[in-house]
Write a protein that holds these residues in place. Structure first.
Motif, short mmCIF file in Angstrom:
data_model
loop_
_atom_site.label_atom_id
_atom_site.label_comp_id
_atom_site.label_asym_id
_atom_site.label_seq_id
_atom_site.Cartn_x
_atom_site.Cartn_y
_atom_site.Cartn_z
N ASP A 85 0.83 -1.20 0.00
CA ASP A 85 0.00 0.00 0.00
C ASP A 85 0.87 1.25 0.00
O ASP A 85 0.61 2.21 -0.71
CB ASP A 85 -0.88 -0.03 1.25
CG ASP A 85 -2.19 0.68 0.99
OD1 ASP A 85 -2.82 0.35 -0.04
OD2 ASP A 85 -2.55 1.55 1.79
N MET A 86 1.90 1.20 0.81
CA MET A 86 2.83 2.31 0.91
C MET A 86 3.55 2.50 -0.41
O MET A 86 3.78 3.62 -0.86
CB MET A 86 3.84 2.02 2.00
CG MET A 86 4.10 3.20 2.88
SD MET A 86 4.87 2.63 4.39
CE MET A 86 4.78 4.13 5.32
N GLY A 87 3.88 1.41 -1.06
CA GLY A 87 4.56 1.46 -2.34
C GLY A 87 3.69 2.14 -3.38
O GLY A 87 4.16 2.97 -4.15
N ARG A 88 2.42 1.79 -3.38
CA ARG A 88 1.49 2.40 -4.32
C ARG A 88 1.40 3.90 -4.09
O ARG A 88 1.37 4.70 -5.02
CB ARG A 88 0.09 1.79 -4.15
CG ARG A 88 -0.36 0.98 -5.38
CD ARG A 88 -1.83 0.69 -5.39
NE ARG A 88 -2.39 0.31 -4.11
CZ ARG A 88 -2.37 -0.93 -3.63
NH1 ARG A 88 -1.81 -1.92 -4.30
NH2 ARG A 88 -2.93 -1.20 -2.46
N GLU B 15 2.33 6.89 -6.61
CA GLU B 15 1.35 7.91 -6.96
C GLU B 15 1.95 9.31 -6.74
O GLU B 15 1.82 10.20 -7.57
CB GLU B 15 0.11 7.71 -6.08
CG GLU B 15 -1.06 8.60 -6.45
CD GLU B 15 -2.19 8.48 -5.42
OE1 GLU B 15 -2.58 7.32 -5.14
OE2 GLU B 15 -2.64 9.51 -4.91
N ARG B 16 2.63 9.43 -5.62
CA ARG B 16 3.24 10.71 -5.27
C ARG B 16 4.30 11.13 -6.30
O ARG B 16 4.37 12.28 -6.71
CB ARG B 16 3.90 10.54 -3.90
CG ARG B 16 4.19 11.82 -3.20
CD ARG B 16 4.93 11.54 -1.92
NE ARG B 16 5.50 12.78 -1.48
CZ ARG B 16 4.89 13.63 -0.64
NH1 ARG B 16 3.75 13.33 -0.11
NH2 ARG B 16 5.44 14.78 -0.34
N ARG B 17 5.08 10.16 -6.74
CA ARG B 17 6.12 10.45 -7.73
C ARG B 17 5.49 10.89 -9.05
O ARG B 17 5.94 11.81 -9.71
CB ARG B 17 6.99 9.21 -7.94
CG ARG B 17 8.26 9.46 -8.74
CD ARG B 17 9.09 8.17 -8.87
NE ARG B 17 8.25 6.99 -9.01
CZ ARG B 17 7.80 6.52 -10.16
NH1 ARG B 17 8.09 7.12 -11.27
NH2 ARG B 17 7.02 5.46 -10.20
N ARG B 18 4.40 10.22 -9.42
CA ARG B 18 3.72 10.57 -10.67
C ARG B 18 3.08 11.95 -10.56
O ARG B 18 3.10 12.74 -11.51
CB ARG B 18 2.67 9.51 -11.02
CG ARG B 18 3.32 8.15 -11.29
CD ARG B 18 2.32 7.11 -11.76
NE ARG B 18 1.60 7.57 -12.93
CZ ARG B 18 0.28 7.66 -13.03
NH1 ARG B 18 -0.48 7.32 -12.01
NH2 ARG B 18 -0.28 8.08 -14.12
N ILE B 19 2.49 12.27 -9.41
CA ILE B 19 1.90 13.60 -9.22
C ILE B 19 2.98 14.67 -9.34
O ILE B 19 2.82 15.68 -10.02
CB ILE B 19 1.17 13.70 -7.86
CG1 ILE B 19 -0.10 12.85 -7.89
CG2 ILE B 19 0.84 15.16 -7.52
CD1 ILE B 19 -0.82 12.74 -6.56
N ARG B 20 4.12 14.39 -8.71
CA ARG B 20 5.24 15.33 -8.77
C ARG B 20 5.67 15.60 -10.21
O ARG B 20 5.89 16.73 -10.61
CB ARG B 20 6.41 14.74 -7.97
CG ARG B 20 7.25 15.74 -7.27
CD ARG B 20 8.04 15.17 -6.13
NE ARG B 20 8.60 13.85 -6.40
CZ ARG B 20 8.63 12.87 -5.50
NH1 ARG B 20 8.14 13.05 -4.29
NH2 ARG B 20 9.16 11.70 -5.80
N ARG B 21 5.76 14.54 -10.98
CA ARG B 21 6.13 14.68 -12.39
C ARG B 21 5.06 15.43 -13.18
O ARG B 21 5.35 16.25 -14.03
CB ARG B 21 6.40 13.31 -13.01
CG ARG B 21 7.72 12.67 -12.54
CD ARG B 21 7.86 11.23 -13.04
NE ARG B 21 7.54 11.08 -14.47
CZ ARG B 21 8.37 11.38 -15.45
NH1 ARG B 21 9.59 11.79 -15.18
NH2 ARG B 21 7.99 11.25 -16.71
N ALA B 22 3.79 15.13 -12.85
CA ALA B 22 2.68 15.78 -13.56
C ALA B 22 2.69 17.29 -13.31
O ALA B 22 2.39 18.08 -14.20
CB ALA B 22 1.35 15.19 -13.11
#
Ligand code: C2E
Ligand code: MG
Ligand code: MG
Ligand code: MG
Length: 283
Positions: free
Chosen positions: A20-23, A27-34
């Motif tokens: 769950d933490m990995g997901r 998600e956080r990394r993708r938001i940062r990139r977005a």
């Protein structure tokens, strides 16, 4: 992720990988990139919500509200991605990107319509913020006189000293500054004495409880206080005709809420209802 798993195991805290933490990390990394416009399948846009002059019942302007949509996760609430941007030191560039987008959109509207834009608490304590904002306006050819910057009460209670310099510099060039979500912070009164604001936005939580006599007393007092300090009053979260009527009768200057229009993308039909004049889509 594998590395992190090993590291965690080494520290003896968690011996197995928490999926769950990995997901969430992912998600956080993708938001940062977005937020930096580097992530396929995620789009950062702005929606606009009308702000209505309660006396004339005309649209006076629009508040820009950031939206992030992921092909897989759907809409990600601004509270989440703004929070990530703040934590990861990305709020300056994100805000600059959003303001440039908003100016580009607003330049296509009739010139009497104002643009309201939210500043994050962290931007307020950065002395470079005012210069950065004014630079973006200059580059876009957008007059500061049409811009209102919204800052929350809680933002000011954390960074009062820096905030004063940023607010003064923006107002000196003709931009307006408003205090957002008024009534929800803890030191609103102390700040009001020191800082100069053009408008006060009464938080939605008061407007939603106007059926209660005590809440009406509070709102009436906020309107009087704001007016006496030379501010115009904006009521947030108006959802019913009764709320709109009562606020107008009490001398509240502007209103905003689903009753007049939900935040919508600008390229859809003109997003304002229950206003006296049909302006048509801003052209
Ligand atoms: P805010 O600036 O107080 O914006 C008003 C919020 O109330 C918006 O939520 C809007 O969709 C919602 N709202 C408006 N009218 C009604 C109504 O009649 N009923 C109800 N239930 N809600 C209404 P949203 O768009 O989710 O934004 C939440 C917060 O995120 C904003 O609160 C603002 O503090 C922050 N935010 C949004 N966009 C930006 C941005 O571009 N930059 C920064 N720094 N913060 C942003
Ligand atoms: Mg706001
Ligand atoms: Mg607000
Ligand atoms: Mg709010």
């Amino acid at each position: 992720l594998a590395l992190r798993e090993v590291r965690r195991a080494a520290h003896g805290g968690v011996a197995f990988f928490d999926a769950d933490m990995g997901r969430r990390e992912d998600e956080r990394r993708r938001i940062r990139r977005a937020l930096m416009d580097e992530e396929e399948g995620m789009a950062l846009t702005l929606h606009y919500q009308p702000i209505v002059d309660l006396r004339s019942r005309r649209v006076a302007g629009f508040e820009a509200l950031a939206r992030l949509r992921d092909d897989r996760l759907g809409w990600i609430p601004p509270g989440r991605f703004i929070g990530i941007a703040e934590e990861d030191g990305l709020i300056g560039p994100l805000s600059a990107r959003l303001l440039a987008m908003a100016c580009r959109d607003a330049l296509a509207w009739p010139a009497h319509l104002g643009l309201s834009f939210n500043l994050s608490a962290l931007e307020l304590k950065d002395p470079a913020t005012a210069g950065r904002i004014l630079g973006i306006l200059d580059e876009a050819g957008f007059s500061p006189a049409r811009l209102e910057l919204e800052v929350t009460e809680s933002a000011m209670s954390h960074h009062a000293d820096g905030a004063e310099a940023v607010i003064d510099a923006l107002r000196a060039r003709g931009a307006s500054v408003s205090i957002d979500d008024f009534g929800t912070g803890f030191s609103g009164m102390a700040r009001l004495g020191r800082l100069r604001f053009d408008r006060l936005k009464v938080d939605r939580c008061f407007v939603s409880r106007l059926d209660d006599a005590r809440q009406r007393t509070i709102v009436r007092s906020i309107i009087a206080l704001g007016h006496d300090l030379g501010m115009a009053i904006v009521a947030e979260g108006i959802e019913t005709p009764a709320q709109s009527r009562w606020l107008a009768a009490e001398g509240c200057d502007f209103g905003q809420g689903f009753f007049y229009g939900k935040p919508r993308p600008m390229d859809s039909p003109y997003p304002a209802r229950n206003v006296g004049v049909l302006c048509g889509k801003p052209a």
